[in-house]
Write a protein that holds these residues in place. Structure first.
Motif, PDB file in Angstrom:
ATOM      1  N   MET A   1       0.816  -1.210   0.000  1.00  0.00           N
ATOM      2  CA  MET A   1       0.000   0.000   0.000  1.00  0.00           C
ATOM      3  C   MET A   1       0.852   1.263   0.000  1.00  0.00           C
ATOM      4  N   ASP A   2       2.020   1.186   0.651  1.00  0.00           N
ATOM      5  CA  ASP A   2       2.925   2.334   0.671  1.00  0.00           C
ATOM      6  C   ASP A   2       3.654   2.404  -0.666  1.00  0.00           C
ATOM      7  N   GLY A   3       3.185   3.286  -1.538  1.00  0.00           N
ATOM      8  CA  GLY A   3       3.771   3.391  -2.861  1.00  0.00           C
ATOM      9  C   GLY A   3       2.842   2.931  -3.959  1.00  0.00           C
ATOM     10  N   THR A   4       1.801   2.164  -3.611  1.00  0.00           N
ATOM     11  CA  THR A   4       0.831   1.742  -4.622  1.00  0.00           C
ATOM     12  C   THR A   4      -0.522   2.424  -4.431  1.00  0.00           C
ATOM     13  N   THR A   6      -0.603   5.327  -2.141  1.00  0.00           N
ATOM     14  CA  THR A   6      -0.166   6.691  -1.849  1.00  0.00           C
ATOM     15  C   THR A   6       1.352   6.707  -1.729  1.00  0.00           C
ATOM     16  N   ASP A   7       1.943   7.862  -1.888  1.00  0.00           N
ATOM     17  CA  ASP A   7       3.396   7.970  -1.765  1.00  0.00           C
ATOM     18  C   ASP A   7       3.751   8.227  -0.304  1.00  0.00           C
ATOM     19  N   SER A   8       3.598   7.191   0.520  1.00  0.00           N
ATOM     20  CA  SER A   8       3.862   7.325   1.954  1.00  0.00           C
ATOM     21  C   SER A   8       5.258   6.864   2.339  1.00  0.00           C
ATOM     22  N   ASP A   9       6.025   6.373   1.367  1.00  0.00           N
ATOM     23  CA  ASP A   9       7.365   5.896   1.682  1.00  0.00           C
ATOM     24  C   ASP A   9       8.231   7.007   2.274  1.00  0.00           C
ATOM     25  N   THR A  10       8.024   8.235   1.816  1.00  0.00           N
ATOM     26  CA  THR A  10       8.793   9.358   2.356  1.00  0.00           C
ATOM     27  C   THR A  10       8.505   9.541   3.840  1.00  0.00           C
ATOM     28  N   LYS A  76       1.983   9.701  13.756  1.00  0.00           N
ATOM     29  CA  LYS A  76       1.930  11.088  14.218  1.00  0.00           C
ATOM     30  C   LYS A  76       2.137  12.071  13.073  1.00  0.00           C
ATOM     31  N   ILE A  77       3.051  11.740  12.146  1.00  0.00           N
ATOM     32  CA  ILE A  77       3.383  12.699  11.084  1.00  0.00           C
ATOM     33  C   ILE A  77       2.548  12.499   9.820  1.00  0.00           C
ATOM     34  N   SER A  78       1.809  11.392   9.741  1.00  0.00           N
ATOM     35  CA  SER A  78       1.044  11.108   8.516  1.00  0.00           C
ATOM     36  C   SER A  78      -0.422  11.482   8.694  1.00  0.00           C
ATOM     37  N   THR A  79      -0.663  12.755   8.906  1.00  0.00           N
ATOM     38  CA  THR A  79      -2.038  13.221   9.124  1.00  0.00           C
ATOM     39  C   THR A  79      -2.758  13.538   7.821  1.00  0.00           C
ATOM     40  N   THR A  80      -2.008  13.751   6.764  1.00  0.00           N
ATOM     41  CA  THR A  80      -2.607  13.968   5.443  1.00  0.00           C
ATOM     42  C   THR A  80      -1.817  13.174   4.410  1.00  0.00           C
ATOM     43  N   MET A  81      -2.529  12.506   3.525  1.00  0.00           N
ATOM     44  CA  MET A  81      -1.914  11.766   2.433  1.00  0.00           C
ATOM     45  C   MET A  81      -2.803  11.887   1.210  1.00  0.00           C
ATOM     46  N   THR A  82      -2.207  11.726   0.047  1.00  0.00           N
ATOM     47  CA  THR A  82      -2.928  11.885  -1.212  1.00  0.00           C
ATOM     48  C   THR A  82      -2.886  10.590  -2.006  1.00  0.00           C
ATOM     49  N   LEU A  83      -4.010  10.213  -2.583  1.00  0.00           N
ATOM     50  CA  LEU A  83      -4.059   9.033  -3.435  1.00  0.00           C
ATOM     51  C   LEU A  83      -3.195   9.246  -4.675  1.00  0.00           C
ATOM     52  N   ASN A 117      -7.705   4.844   6.636  1.00  0.00           N
ATOM     53  CA  ASN A 117      -8.614   5.869   7.161  1.00  0.00           C
ATOM     54  C   ASN A 117      -8.275   7.244   6.599  1.00  0.00           C
ATOM     55  N   ILE A 118      -6.984   7.584   6.587  1.00  0.00           N
ATOM     56  CA  ILE A 118      -6.554   8.881   6.077  1.00  0.00           C
ATOM     57  C   ILE A 118      -6.909   9.020   4.596  1.00  0.00           C
ATOM     58  N   LEU A 119      -6.764   7.927   3.845  1.00  0.00           N
ATOM     59  CA  LEU A 119      -7.007   7.958   2.403  1.00  0.00           C
ATOM     60  C   LEU A 119      -8.482   7.820   2.039  1.00  0.00           C
ATOM     61  N   GLY A 120      -9.317   7.478   3.006  1.00  0.00           N
ATOM     62  CA  GLY A 120     -10.732   7.277   2.721  1.00  0.00           C
ATOM     63  C   GLY A 120     -11.021   5.971   2.002  1.00  0.00           C
ATOM     64  N   LEU A 121     -10.184   4.958   2.230  1.00  0.00           N
ATOM     65  CA  LEU A 121     -10.340   3.677   1.538  1.00  0.00           C
ATOM     66  C   LEU A 121     -10.690   2.525   2.483  1.00  0.00           C
ATOM     67  N   SER A 122     -11.048   2.841   3.714  1.00  0.00           N
ATOM     68  CA  SER A 122     -11.316   1.782   4.691  1.00  0.00           C
ATOM     69  C   SER A 122     -12.429   0.854   4.234  1.00  0.00           C
ATOM     70  N   ASP A 123     -13.470   1.422   3.621  1.00  0.00           N
ATOM     71  CA  ASP A 123     -14.607   0.597   3.214  1.00  0.00           C
ATOM     72  C   ASP A 123     -14.252  -0.356   2.086  1.00  0.00           C
ATOM     73  N   ARG A 124     -13.163  -0.085   1.383  1.00  0.00           N
ATOM     74  CA  ARG A 124     -12.764  -0.945   0.266  1.00  0.00           C
ATOM     75  C   ARG A 124     -11.838  -2.079   0.688  1.00  0.00           C
ATOM     76  N   PHE A 125     -10.976  -1.822   1.681  1.00  0.00           N
ATOM     77  CA  PHE A 125      -9.909  -2.781   1.950  1.00  0.00           C
ATOM     78  C   PHE A 125      -9.760  -3.252   3.395  1.00  0.00           C
ATOM     79  N   GLU A 126     -10.325  -2.543   4.366  1.00  0.00           N
ATOM     80  CA  GLU A 126     -10.005  -2.886   5.753  1.00  0.00           C
ATOM     81  C   GLU A 126     -10.397  -4.316   6.109  1.00  0.00           C
TER      82      GLU A 126
END
Length: 220
Positions: A1-4, A6-10, A76-83, A117-126
């Motif tokens: 999921m990290d990188g596919t 959202t770009d959360s690897d950073t 703590k630092i990942s409060t916003t992420m973009t698809l 949750n941050i990405l709004g995809l919980s209903d699809r994959f959780e």
């Protein structure tokens, strides 16, 4: 999921840098790890595997405490992420075609739930997650993808995988799945492990839609 998704690897990279500097100040000669070091030795691996590899002399309970501290920093630092571009439309297109989807990740469950949750995809994959380190072996071994295939009750040749790291691609390919490499620079990064798969920059790439015969669904 990290990188596919959202770009959360950073964010993971920064969380490791902060945690190592605080809790293991002598590691790497007291210098913060570089992005190149992270990409070469850490990206795509499970946290337990990373810490065990980098700190083999550390007690098991201390290894666990270290990677859990890192994950606290990440949350703590990942409060916003973009698809990734085109992802939502692509997922909608797959759903409209009746295609089953499952998330296979080396992220700890708490982090995976947080990110969804941050990405709004919980209903699809959780409810359809396979967590790598909850399997007998995490990526790069095939076990997580084999578990995913078992849950879907589908053979490998009826499924495809999307991965952005060498470890992830190795896991999917060794489980028998046709695999798409995702992300800028994926062609160069994954050329040694992608096999017959192709690399795309994001989910807007026309080669992806042509290969799968799935058009992105317009959400406007």
């Amino acid at each position: 999921m990290d990188g596919t998704l959202t770009d959360s690897d950073t964010l993971h990279f920064e969380a490791y840098r902060e945690t190592f500097l605080k809790l293991t100040p002598s590691f790497n000669g007291g210098e913060r790890i570089s992005r190149e070091y992270y990409d070469d030795w850490m990206s795509g691996n499970s946290n337990p595997a990373i810490v065990e590899k980098l700190f083999p002399e550390m007690l098991a309970e201390d290894q666990t405490a270290l990677w859990k501290a890192k994950e606290e920093v990440y949350r703590k630092i990942s409060t916003t992420m973009t698809l990734l571009p085109g992802l939502l439309e692509f997922l909608d297109g797959c759903q409209s075609e009746g295609l089953a989807m499952i998330l296979v990740t080396n992220a700890p469950r708490l982090d995976a739930v947080h990110t969804l949750n941050i990405l709004g995809l919980s209903d699809r994959f959780e409810e359809t997650m396979v967590i790598g380190y909850e399997c007998p072996r995490a990526k790069p071994h095939p076990d997580p993808y084999l578990e995913g295939l078992s849950r879907l009750d589908l053979p490998a040749d009826a499924c495809v995988a999307f991965e952005d790291s060498v470890n992830g691609v190795s896991s999917a390919v060794s489980a028998g799945l046709y695999t798409f490499g995702v992300g800028e620079g994926s062609q160069e990064r994954l050329k040694g492990v992608i096999g017959g798969g192709i690399c795309v920059s994001d989910y807007l790439d026309s080669r992806l839609h042509a290969a799968l015969g799935v058009a992105p669904r317009d959400t406007e």
